[in-house]
Scaffold this motif. Structure first.
Motif, short mmCIF file in Angstrom:
data_model
loop_
_atom_site.label_atom_id
_atom_site.label_comp_id
_atom_site.label_asym_id
_atom_site.label_seq_id
_atom_site.Cartn_x
_atom_site.Cartn_y
_atom_site.Cartn_z
N ALA A 1 1.15 9.27 -5.90
CA ALA A 1 1.31 10.65 -5.47
C ALA A 1 2.31 11.45 -6.30
O ALA A 1 2.26 12.68 -6.30
N PHE A 2 3.21 10.77 -6.99
CA PHE A 2 4.26 11.45 -7.73
C PHE A 2 4.14 11.15 -9.22
O PHE A 2 3.61 10.11 -9.61
N PRO A 3 4.65 12.05 -10.07
CA PRO A 3 4.49 11.87 -11.52
C PRO A 3 5.31 10.72 -12.11
O PRO A 3 5.03 10.28 -13.21
N ALA B 1 8.49 5.88 -5.21
CA ALA B 1 8.09 4.55 -4.73
C ALA B 1 9.29 3.62 -4.72
O ALA B 1 9.50 2.86 -3.76
N GLY B 2 10.11 3.67 -5.76
CA GLY B 2 11.32 2.87 -5.81
C GLY B 2 12.33 3.28 -4.77
O GLY B 2 13.05 2.45 -4.21
N ALA C 1 0.83 -1.21 0.00
CA ALA C 1 0.00 0.00 0.00
C ALA C 1 0.86 1.26 0.00
O ALA C 1 0.53 2.24 -0.67
N VAL C 2 1.98 1.23 0.73
CA VAL C 2 2.89 2.38 0.75
C VAL C 2 3.52 2.57 -0.63
O VAL C 2 3.63 3.70 -1.12
N HIS C 3 3.90 1.49 -1.26
CA HIS C 3 4.46 1.58 -2.61
C HIS C 3 3.42 2.19 -3.57
O HIS C 3 3.73 3.13 -4.31
N ALA C 4 2.20 1.69 -3.52
CA ALA C 4 1.14 2.19 -4.40
C ALA C 4 0.82 3.66 -4.11
O ALA C 4 0.60 4.45 -5.03
N LEU C 5 0.80 4.04 -2.85
CA LEU C 5 0.53 5.42 -2.45
C LEU C 5 1.59 6.35 -3.04
O LEU C 5 1.27 7.38 -3.64
#
Length: 168
Positions: A23-25, A30-31, A15-19
């Motif tokens: 949230a960013f372009p 996420a990486g 979920a944190v990765h998906a969030l």
């Protein structure tokens, strides 16, 4: 809205990765979180925070990882993210306040952030250059900010050394 804030759990990783991806372009942030999570010199268990909605889903996120200002251990606040459909509702602020409080409770002393000069002062951040804190790359002076979590301990001066996943 009142947000429930808590440390990230293993069940929150996807979920944190998906969030962060939402949230960013680009998927870079996420990486970055994934890379920081895998870096034992950067990651500090308990300093990755989520703000959850009424159903318990993470919608806001704030991460503190180890960095140094000169030779002094400090923390880096990055990334901070909110799901696009829940922005401007306070989830990001709630996550940031919670993770800063958790860091202070652990005895951490200093935090740096590279971000929007109009946003982070609400949490007590001030222009880092006023304390002799700088980066090894060129950024707008007002974008690098610092915070002492203990008013009795002044901010150190020096160049910020980020964890290697930041690439700075």
């Amino acid at each position: 809205m009142t947000w429930t804030t808590r440390p990230e759990t293993p069940a929150d990783v996807a979920a944190v990765h998906a969030l962060n991806a939402a949230a960013f372009p680009t998927p870079e942030e996420a990486g970055l979180v994934d890379a920081l999570r895998a870096d034992p010199g950067a990651w500090i268990d308990g300093l990755s925070y989520v703000a959850c909605d009424a159903e318990g889903r993470p919608v806001g996120y704030a991460l503190l990882t180890r960095c140094h200002v000169g030779e002094t251990p400090a923390l880096c606040l990055a990334p901070c993210a909110v799901r696009p459909d829940r922005q401007r509702e306070g989830a990001g602020s709630a996550a940031i306040r919670a993770v800063l409080a958790a860091a202070a409770a652990r005895g951490e002393k200093h935090v740096v952030v590279l971000g929007h000069a109009s946003y982070y002062p609400r949490f007590g951040f001030t222009r880092a250059s006023a304390h002799g804190i700088r980066l090894s790359i060129d950024v707008p002076d007002e974008s690098l900010m610092a915070l002492s979590l203990d008013p009795a301990v002044p901010l150190p001066s020096g160049t910020v050394r980020y964890a290697s996943p930041f690439g700075i």
